[in-house]
Design an enzyme around this catalytic site. Structure first.
Site, PDB file in Angstrom:
ATOM      1  N   SER A 135       0.810  -1.231   0.000  1.00  0.00           N
ATOM      2  CA  SER A 135       0.000   0.000   0.000  1.00  0.00           C
ATOM      3  C   SER A 135       0.835   1.270   0.000  1.00  0.00           C
ATOM      4  CB  SER A 135      -0.869   0.055   1.262  1.00  0.00           C
ATOM      5  OG  SER A 135      -1.691  -1.055   1.368  1.00  0.00           O
TER       6      SER A 135
ATOM      7  N   HIS B 135      -3.473   0.072  -4.744  1.00  0.00           N
ATOM      8  CA  HIS B 135      -2.867  -1.101  -5.374  1.00  0.00           C
ATOM      9  C   HIS B 135      -3.269  -1.100  -6.844  1.00  0.00           C
ATOM     10  CE1 HIS B 135      -1.469  -3.481  -1.844  1.00  0.00           C
ATOM     11  NE2 HIS B 135      -2.291  -2.664  -1.226  1.00  0.00           N
TER      12      HIS B 135
ATOM     13  N   TYR C 232      -8.222 -11.128   1.865  1.00  0.00           N
ATOM     14  CA  TYR C 232      -9.488 -10.484   2.267  1.00  0.00           C
ATOM     15  C   TYR C 232     -10.313  -9.994   1.080  1.00  0.00           C
ATOM     16  CZ  TYR C 232      -6.818  -6.096   1.837  1.00  0.00           C
ATOM     17  OH  TYR C 232      -6.035  -5.078   1.373  1.00  0.00           O
TER      18      TYR C 232
ATOM     19  N   ALA D  21       2.809  -2.367   4.230  1.00  0.00           N
ATOM     20  CA  ALA D  21       2.494  -1.399   5.275  1.00  0.00           C
ATOM     21  C   ALA D  21       2.036  -2.216   6.476  1.00  0.00           C
ATOM     22  CB  ALA D  21       1.373  -0.496   4.805  1.00  0.00           C
TER      23      ALA D  21
ATOM     24  N   MET E  88      -1.773  -7.471   6.797  1.00  0.00           N
ATOM     25  CA  MET E  88      -2.731  -8.373   6.139  1.00  0.00           C
ATOM     26  C   MET E  88      -2.173  -9.006   4.870  1.00  0.00           C
ATOM     27  SD  MET E  88      -6.036  -5.893   6.493  1.00  0.00           S
ATOM     28  CE  MET E  88      -6.356  -4.957   8.011  1.00  0.00           C
ATOM     29  N   SER E  89      -0.849  -9.115   4.765  1.00  0.00           N
ATOM     30  CA  SER E  89      -0.279  -9.618   3.506  1.00  0.00           C
ATOM     31  C   SER E  89       1.043 -10.340   3.744  1.00  0.00           C
ATOM     32  CB  SER E  89      -0.052  -8.440   2.548  1.00  0.00           C
ATOM     33  OG  SER E  89       1.002  -7.625   3.021  1.00  0.00           O
TER      34      SER E  89
ATOM     35  N   ASN F   5       1.308   3.147  11.223  1.00  0.00           N
ATOM     36  CA  ASN F   5       0.428   3.586  12.316  1.00  0.00           C
ATOM     37  C   ASN F   5       0.728   2.770  13.564  1.00  0.00           C
ATOM     38  OD1 ASN F   5      -0.996   1.503  10.400  1.00  0.00           O
ATOM     39  ND2 ASN F   5      -1.791   1.132  12.448  1.00  0.00           N
TER      40      ASN F   5
ATOM     41  N   HIS G  19      -7.437   3.518   6.508  1.00  0.00           N
ATOM     42  CA  HIS G  19      -6.608   3.134   5.352  1.00  0.00           C
ATOM     43  C   HIS G  19      -5.932   4.376   4.757  1.00  0.00           C
ATOM     44  CE1 HIS G  19      -5.181   0.695   2.053  1.00  0.00           C
ATOM     45  NE2 HIS G  19      -5.839   1.393   1.160  1.00  0.00           N
TER      46      HIS G  19
END
Ligand code: HPA
Length: 277
Positions: A34, A65, A89, A117, A214-215, A238, A250
């Site tokens: 991201s 993306h 997701y 990220a 998440m990746s 963050n 996001h």
């Protein structure tokens, strides 16, 4: 030459399409997360292939993306950059998420750099920190290697050093020389798309995680299975849930990713220049 397209027709169709535009072997690959995709803009003599034109390539649907495979020269080396990764997701099976890695492998990639990220769990890792991923925890409990083994790697691949230690040491020396602060930490993968609860973050801290995202983990598992050398860099965008008074968004992730871009591009360029492939 070894056929690295496994038994899936989709992968050989995809490779066939890419080879028409980029016939040569490409030794270095990157997957960018991201807000970090702009590294692809600094490639010279670039060929850009929209991933939606590649047969069998899964659709990327997340803002920030883009959905491109860009092949070109960086620091004098030929690199293939995936801009716009695929996440579980989005509704994809974990085996689909790693299609780009199998494609890069078939294109000749032996050194893979993955960026993402991530939310900072370690209190020292404030937004803007660059973190070398030195290990990971798979809390999504999904694995891209489930199913018949494709024969391009072992059935039970060793995961005691998924991120190449000697490469990390070289990169730390490069970061020092460039005056870029680079810390090491453990990345924990959750499926998302909801951000974590405060209780989850407290639990993840106790499990030994420094950052959460998440990746990346499925891609790394796939790459290790294929015998690639892997380097992972997280941009801490963050504080993880509960570590700041603000709710997560996001937009914040994209903004901080962009503000770190200059430093990350400089680091990645130095890393690529240092490779002797
Ligand atoms: N949690 C999960 N994924 C993330 C975060 C986070 O705090 N920040 C960026 N990606």
């Amino acid at each position: 030459m070894i056929d690295r397209t496994d038994s899936s027709d989709q992968l050989s169709d995809a490779l066939g399409h890419v080879k028409e535009l980029v016939p040569e072997q490409v030794p270095i690959g990157m997957i960018l997360g991201s807000g970090l995709g702009e590294i692809a803009d600094s490639l010279e003599e670039a060929t850009t292939i929209e991933t939606r034109t590649i047969p069998g390539y899964p659709a990327s649907t997340v803002s920030g993306h883009k959905g491109e495979l860009v092949v070109g020269r960086l620091a004098g080396r030929q690199v293939a950059v995936i801009r716009g990764r695929i996440h579980m997701y989005e509704g994809h099976d974990v085996g689909v998420v790693t299609f780009p890695i199998r494609l890069l492998d078939a294109m000749g990639v032996r050194h893979l750099i993955v960026t993402n990220a991530a939310g900072g769990i370690n209190p020292d890792f404030v937004p803007g920190t660059l973190m070398l991923i030195n290990d990971h925890i798979n809390l999504a409990f999904a694995n891209p290697l489930v199913g018949p083994n494709d024969g391009l790697g072992p059935r039970f691949p060793d995961m005691s050093e998924p991120y190449d230690e000697s490469w990390m040491r070289r990169v730390e020396a490069l970061a020092l020389a460039e005056g870029i602060r680079l810390v090491r930490g453990v990345y924990l993968w959750t499926s998302g798309p909801s951000y974590e609860t405060r209780a989850e973050i407290r639990a993840f801290a106790r499990l030994g995680a420094d950052a959460v995202g998440m990746s990346t983990v499925p891609e790394v598992i796939q790459a290790v299975h294929r015998g690639m050398k892997v380097l992972g860099v997280s941009t801490i965008t963050n504080p993880a849930a509960g570590l700041s008074a603000e709710p997560l968004s996001h937009d914040e992730v994209i903004e901080v990713g962009k503000s770190v871009r200059g430093r990350l591009v400089r680091l990645v360029r130095a890393i690529v220049a240092d490779l002797d492939t």
